[in-house]
Scaffold this motif. Structure first.
Motif, mmCIF file in Angstrom:
data_model
loop_
_atom_site.group_PDB
_atom_site.id
_atom_site.type_symbol
_atom_site.label_atom_id
_atom_site.label_comp_id
_atom_site.label_asym_id
_atom_site.label_seq_id
_atom_site.Cartn_x
_atom_site.Cartn_y
_atom_site.Cartn_z
ATOM 1 N N LEU A 134 40.328 37.803 47.889
ATOM 2 C CA LEU A 134 40.925 39.022 47.413
ATOM 3 C C LEU A 134 41.250 40.096 48.286
ATOM 4 N N ASN A 143 40.775 39.913 38.232
ATOM 5 C CA ASN A 143 40.974 38.646 38.769
ATOM 6 C C ASN A 143 39.525 38.146 39.047
ATOM 7 N N VAL A 145 38.079 35.150 41.777
ATOM 8 C CA VAL A 145 38.451 34.281 42.873
ATOM 9 C C VAL A 145 37.103 33.753 43.492
ATOM 10 N N GLY A 151 42.597 33.638 47.109
ATOM 11 C CA GLY A 151 43.305 34.792 46.353
ATOM 12 C C GLY A 151 43.779 35.874 47.335
ATOM 13 N N VAL A 162 41.304 32.085 40.463
ATOM 14 C CA VAL A 162 41.914 31.210 41.645
ATOM 15 C C VAL A 162 40.303 30.685 42.019
ATOM 16 N N ASP A 168 45.447 29.944 46.515
ATOM 17 C CA ASP A 168 46.306 31.150 46.270
ATOM 18 C C ASP A 168 47.187 31.225 45.174
#
Length: 195
Positions: A134, A143, A145, A151, A162, A168
Motif C-alpha cells: 500500500l 483497505n 493488504v 496493493g 488484496v 494488486d
C-alpha cells in the motif's frame, strides 16, 4: 515530572510531559503540548513532534517531523517521519513515512519495510502487512493488504482486500474489491469444496 532524558537536547524544550522517557540526540526535543506516558528512543526520534502523548517511537528519525504522533507506535528508521497522525502503528524502516505537508493519516497499521511509505491526504483505517505494501495510498480508506509488494498501486480506492505476493487491485481507484493472488496464480483451491 518523573521524566527521563538521556542525550544531547533529549526533551530539551519539552514542557508538559509526565512519565516520559526520551533517549538519544534531540529525541523529543520540542514536545510542547502533550507528551505524557511516551517513549522516544533514538537519534532525532520525535525531534520536531509537538504532541507525543501515549506513544512509543523507536528508531533514527522516527516521527521526527510529525507534528502529532499521539497514541502511536512507530518503530524503525524514519518510521512515520512526516506522517503526523494519531493512532497509527508503523513498524519497519520508513513504514508510514508520509509526505511532508499532506493532511494527516490516522488509524492505520503498516508493518514491513516501506509499508504505506507515501500515505497521504488523510488515509484512514488501512491495514498493510508486508514490505512495500500500500505504498502510494492517497486518501484511500479501509483497505486490507497482505503480502510482499501487495496493493502497492492503490491510491484513492476504498474498502479493498488484496492478498498475495505482488497482488494488486484492478486499478488504483477501484473500491469494494477482493483480489487473491497475482497474475501468475491460475488455480483457486478450497479443500472440501468443488468449483
Amino acid at each position: 515530572s518523573n521524566n527521563v532524558g538521556i542525550g544531547k537536547h533529549a526533551g530539551y524544550q519539552s514542557t508538559t510531559p509526565i512519565d516520559a522517557v526520551y533517549i538519544g540526540f534531540e529525541a523529543a526535543s520540542t514536545v510542547t503540548t502533550q507528551g505524557g506516558y511516551s517513549v522516544a528512543l533514538g537519534s532525532n526520534a520525535a525531534r520536531n513532534c509537538t504532541d507525543l502523548d501515549e506513544s512509543v517511537v523507536i528508531g533514527w528519525g522516527a516521527a521526527s517531523n510529525a507534528a502529532d504522533a499521539s497514541s502511536c507506535v512507530l518503530i524503525g528508521s524514519q518510521a512515520g517521519i512526516f506522517n503526523g497522525g494519531s493512532n497509527n502503528v508503523g513498524i519497519g524502516p520508513q513504514a508510514l513515512f508520509g509526505v511532508n505537508g499532506s493532511p494527516i493519516s490516522y488509524l492505520n497499521v503498516a508493518v514491513g519495510h516501506e509499508s504505506m511509505k507515501s500515505a497521504k491526504n488523510g488515509a484512514i483505517g488501512n491495514t498493510a502487512l508486508g514490505a512495500f505494501t500500500l505504498e502510494v495510498v492517497d486518501g484511500g480508506d479501509y483497505n486490507t493488504v497482505v503480502g510482499y509488494d501487495a496493493g502497492d498501486t492503490i491510491t484513492t480506492g476504498n474498502n479493498n482486500t488484496v492478498i498475495g505476493n505482488t497482488a494488486d487491485a484492478s486499478s488504483a481507484t477501484v473500491s469494494n474489491e477482493i483480489t487473491l493472488g497475482n497474475t501468475s496464480v491460475d488455480k483457486f483451491r478450497v479443500p472440501g469444496v468443488n468449483f
